[in-house]
Design an enzyme around this catalytic site. Structure first.
Site, mmCIF file in Angstrom:
data_model
loop_
_atom_site.group_PDB
_atom_site.id
_atom_site.type_symbol
_atom_site.label_atom_id
_atom_site.label_comp_id
_atom_site.label_asym_id
_atom_site.label_seq_id
_atom_site.Cartn_x
_atom_site.Cartn_y
_atom_site.Cartn_z
ATOM 1 C CB CYS A 275 -2.289 -2.710 4.998
ATOM 2 S SG CYS A 275 -3.581 -1.720 4.956
ATOM 3 C CG ASP B 167 -2.253 -1.134 0.752
ATOM 4 O OD1 ASP B 167 -1.893 -1.888 0.325
ATOM 5 O OD2 ASP B 167 -3.183 -0.703 2.133
ATOM 6 C CE LYS C 54 -4.657 -4.066 1.777
ATOM 7 N NZ LYS C 54 -4.721 -2.887 1.815
#
Ligand code: VGL
Ligand code: ZN
Length: 205
Positions: free
Chosen positions: A142, A12, A98
């Site tokens: 994450c 991310d 995601k």
């Protein structure tokens, strides 16, 4: 000894998670040059590199307005959802998407899929990956969730300490997350201590 194969997961590293973005991680941009060096090392060793991205619809229970914890961020197709412009994403990189389900937070890359729709864990198995190295954002969300899920999948996991930063909604969240990951079995490394398993050529540094 069974053959092992390492891979890198970059979590991310998107515009909304760096200073100036919608959900900035303090010093989030500092991981970019470090991750670029890890990316080079894995690629030079012939090892796979995966990039996860947070990819939310405008309306999701992940956002405050709809009952979640966060301001809107990484909305599909917006500049905030793009990878950081300095992150060296290879043209043939495997991107794991995601958070597209409006009912899910999806902090873990293992809740994500390849562009072909294959779950990340299956893709790793098909690629013969046994050892996953994890860096990116954010340590306490994450990175944490992806690391704990990777361990549950039976992978050996190493968190790259110089390539992660946390949100720290509560002070100490990132330190606690790192302790939890270690307790669950994760190792840690930095550019200085990295030794790659299953490298096609020995890594020299
Ligand atoms: C993340 C908070 C909300 C992350 C994603 O990538 O760590 N954190 N959505
Ligand atoms: Zn999110």
């Amino acid at each position: 000894m069974a053959e092992r194969r390492a891979a890198l997961l970059v979590v991310d590293v998107q515009n909304d998670f760096v200073p100036g973005g919608a959900l900035p991680v303090p010093e989030g941009d500092r991981v970019v040059p470090v991750l670029n060096e890890y990316i080079r090392r894995f690629r030079e060793a012939g090892l796979p590199v995966y990039f996860s991205r947070d990819w939310h619809p405008e309306r999701t229970k992940h956002f405050k307005e709809y009952g979640g914890a966060w301001p809107p961020h990484c909305v599909q197709g917006t500049p905030g959802a793009d990878f950081h412009p300095q992150l060296e994403v290879p043209a043939d990189a495997v991107i794991i998407t995601k958070g597209a389900d409006p009912e899910e937070d999806a902090y873990s890359a293992f809740q994500g899929r390849t562009p072909e729709g294959e779950p990340f864990a299956e893709r790793l198995r098909r690629d013969g990956v046994t050892d996953l190295y994890v860096g990116g954002l954010a340590t306490d969300y994450c990175v944490r969730a992806s690391t704990l899920d990777a361990l549950k999948q039976g992978l050996r996991v190493t968190v790259l300490l110089d390539a992660v930063r946390g949100v720290d909604v509560q002070p100490g969240d990132s330190e606690r997350a790192l302790a939890e990951m270690r307790e669950a079995g994760a190792a840690t490394a930095t550019l200085e201590t990295l030794r790659l398993e299953g490298a096609a050529t020995p890594s020299t540094s």
